[in-house]
Design an enzyme around this catalytic site. Structure first.
Site, PDB file in Angstrom:
ATOM      1  N   GLN A 227       0.841  -1.198   0.000  1.00  0.00           N
ATOM      2  CA  GLN A 227       0.000   0.000   0.000  1.00  0.00           C
ATOM      3  C   GLN A 227       0.877   1.249   0.000  1.00  0.00           C
ATOM      4  O   GLN A 227       1.997   1.244   0.532  1.00  0.00           O
ATOM      5  CB  GLN A 227      -0.918   0.004   1.230  1.00  0.00           C
ATOM      6  CG  GLN A 227      -1.837  -1.199   1.333  1.00  0.00           C
ATOM      7  CD  GLN A 227      -3.014  -1.121   0.380  1.00  0.00           C
ATOM      8  OE1 GLN A 227      -3.456  -0.047   0.008  1.00  0.00           O
ATOM      9  NE2 GLN A 227      -3.535  -2.276  -0.007  1.00  0.00           N
TER      10      GLN A 227
ATOM     11  N   ARG B 275       4.466 -16.179  22.993  1.00  0.00           N
ATOM     12  CA  ARG B 275       4.313 -15.170  24.048  1.00  0.00           C
ATOM     13  C   ARG B 275       3.561 -13.939  23.565  1.00  0.00           C
ATOM     14  O   ARG B 275       3.020 -13.193  24.383  1.00  0.00           O
ATOM     15  CB  ARG B 275       5.689 -14.749  24.589  1.00  0.00           C
ATOM     16  CG  ARG B 275       6.385 -15.842  25.378  1.00  0.00           C
ATOM     17  CD  ARG B 275       7.549 -15.292  26.183  1.00  0.00           C
ATOM     18  NE  ARG B 275       8.225 -16.373  26.895  1.00  0.00           N
ATOM     19  CZ  ARG B 275       9.254 -17.053  26.432  1.00  0.00           C
ATOM     20  NH1 ARG B 275       9.756 -16.741  25.236  1.00  0.00           N
ATOM     21  NH2 ARG B 275       9.822 -18.020  27.129  1.00  0.00           N
TER      22      ARG B 275
ATOM     23  N   ASP C 252      -6.834 -11.860  -3.746  1.00  0.00           N
ATOM     24  CA  ASP C 252      -5.990 -10.652  -3.681  1.00  0.00           C
ATOM     25  C   ASP C 252      -5.297 -10.409  -5.022  1.00  0.00           C
ATOM     26  O   ASP C 252      -4.150  -9.965  -5.083  1.00  0.00           O
ATOM     27  CB  ASP C 252      -4.962 -10.770  -2.556  1.00  0.00           C
ATOM     28  CG  ASP C 252      -4.381  -9.413  -2.149  1.00  0.00           C
ATOM     29  OD1 ASP C 252      -4.985  -8.383  -2.488  1.00  0.00           O
ATOM     30  OD2 ASP C 252      -3.309  -9.389  -1.510  1.00  0.00           O
TER      31      ASP C 252
ATOM     32  N   ALA D 272       3.473  -8.197  -3.160  1.00  0.00           N
ATOM     33  CA  ALA D 272       2.473  -7.178  -3.463  1.00  0.00           C
ATOM     34  C   ALA D 272       1.053  -7.704  -3.491  1.00  0.00           C
ATOM     35  O   ALA D 272       0.115  -7.021  -3.101  1.00  0.00           O
ATOM     36  CB  ALA D 272       2.801  -6.519  -4.806  1.00  0.00           C
TER      37      ALA D 272
ATOM     38  N   ALA E 109       0.608  -9.127   6.289  1.00  0.00           N
ATOM     39  CA  ALA E 109       0.471  -7.730   6.699  1.00  0.00           C
ATOM     40  C   ALA E 109      -0.251  -7.606   8.043  1.00  0.00           C
ATOM     41  O   ALA E 109      -1.119  -6.764   8.229  1.00  0.00           O
ATOM     42  CB  ALA E 109      -0.238  -6.910   5.622  1.00  0.00           C
TER      43      ALA E 109
END
Length: 393
Positions: A147, A233, A280, A315, A226
């Site tokens: 982005q 933990r 996507d 991408a 992303a």
């Protein structure tokens, strides 16, 4: 129309050997289709019969996160790109789309949404445009991926309302990085009745993500990618999604974005009832290798990979949803019934269109994909609104 000889994916999420009946563009009941004759009596309707022996019949697929194909992107601010993408998607068996927008200036995003609303409201060939999934601009710079950082901004209700109005009510999902937005809980509570809020391009820790889900966020954009990952933990967003049974989780199964073992782990953690396969896909989907534009940045397509030319970040994908579904089954060992569910009724439920889309049930839109029972699950035919638009039988 009657489709005969196929193994049909039913509303119970299993395959059955039965006929599919279609009348006036929607699925009919299993009973004989009849119509009144001129004298008021009833007679059998003449039916077109499509033989689909040695095929699976599945609902038309629904991609709720794609950007483009054939060198077209929905953010091009060009009305012609919507039809180009819709026709390509339908030819692959994706009969409904909810495209994702990029992080761009607010006026540009409003223009894109308004163009999409006009396209959706007009007769057109190809896939139905059933919504929009806004990945940005309310995201994290740390997890921006591909982005454009220049246009990232903090969330506000007024801007979200502008987007909703520009889309003509088609805005289904809006992304948010809660850790970058101090008022995220109030924002979520304010907009959630009009649009679903997703955690998108976010570096939130587990507690922050859980608070966002408690406030009403109900979706996660491309799980693992992303976002803060799962650590023993620091469970991050991935752990918070697992602990939030009302949240739908997108996942890119192109064979590049997520390792097959991680895909299988996601299904075990979250349950198949809330996993959503997405593509996507970028504008370079269906195109030769080379350089392409993505939100003002250059990306490079090389085989099945697409990366930012400058930074090298992954991408997006170059696969359509039908191919992602095949990859999930053939390479990732996800059961066919599960993969079909996660590419049809689950995405329909995730954006609230399951009353008309997503399953082969009486009264729903008659969108059917026929796949051969071969080693590649190759495409045999596509039926859209009761009409055959692709026929390789």
């Amino acid at each position: 129309m009657k489709i005969c000889g196929a193994s049909v994916f039913g509303a119970d999420l299993q395959f059955h050997d039965e006929d599919i009946r279609i009348s006036d563009g929607v699925f009919a009941s299993p009973d004989e289709i009849v119509k009144p004759d001129n004298g008021g009596a009833f007679e059998k309707e003449e039916e077109t019969v499509l033989r689909a022996d040695y095929c699976y019949a599945i609902p038309g697929l629904i991609d709720i996160h794609l950007h483009g194909a054939l060198n077209a992107d929905v953010c091009d601010e060009d009305p012609a790109v919507f039809e180009k993408i819709a026709v390509y998607e339908a030819s692959a068996g994706v009969t409904a789309i909810c495209p994702a927008t990029l992080t761009l200036p607010v006026p540009a995003l409003e223009h894109v949404l308004s163009l999409g609303a006009a396209f959706a409201a007009s007769p057109h060939p190809g896939a139905d445009l059933v919504g929009f999934n806004m990945e940005g601009p309310f995201i994290s710079r740390a997890k921006k991926g591909a982005q454009n950082e220049k246009y990232i901004r903090q969330c506000d209700v007024q801007t979200a309302e502008r987007f909703y109005q520009a889309s003509g009510g088609l805005l289904k999902i809006i992304g948010l990085a809660p850790e970058e937005n101090p008022g995220y809980a109030a924002f979520i509570r304010s907009v959630r009745k009009k649009m679903r809020v997703s955690l998108a391009h976010t570096n939130a820790d587990y507690d922050t993500a859980m608070q966002a889900f408690s406030a009403g966020a109900s979706h996660a954009v491309h799980l693992y990618n992303a976002m803060s990952g799962l650590n023993h933990r620091e469970p991050g967003v991935v752990g918070a999604v697992s602990d939030s049974p009302s949240v739908f989780a997108e996942i890119i199964t192109d064979g590049i974005h997520v390792h097959p073992a991680a895909v299988r782990a996601a299904f075990r953690m979250n349950g198949e009832e809330r996993m959503v396969l997405i593509s996507d896909s970028l504008r370079c989907t269906g195109m030769p290798d080379g350089d392409y534009l993505l939100g003002g940045q250059t990306v490079v397509k090389q085989g099945r990979h697409c990366t930012l030319k400058k930074e090298g970040n992954l991408a997006g994908s170059v696969s359509n949803l039908a191919d992602c579904m095949r990859t999930a089954v053939l390479e990732m060992k996800i059961p066919l019934e599960t993969a079909v569910r996660c590419a049809s009724i689950n995405p329909a439920r995730a954006i609230g269109i399951d009353d008309r889309y997503g399953s082969i049930e009486a009264g729903k839109k008659a969108d059917v994909v026929l796949l051969r029972k071969d080693s590649a699950l190759s495409l045999a035919a596509v039926v859209k609104d009761g009409e055959v638009i692709v026929n390789h039988l």
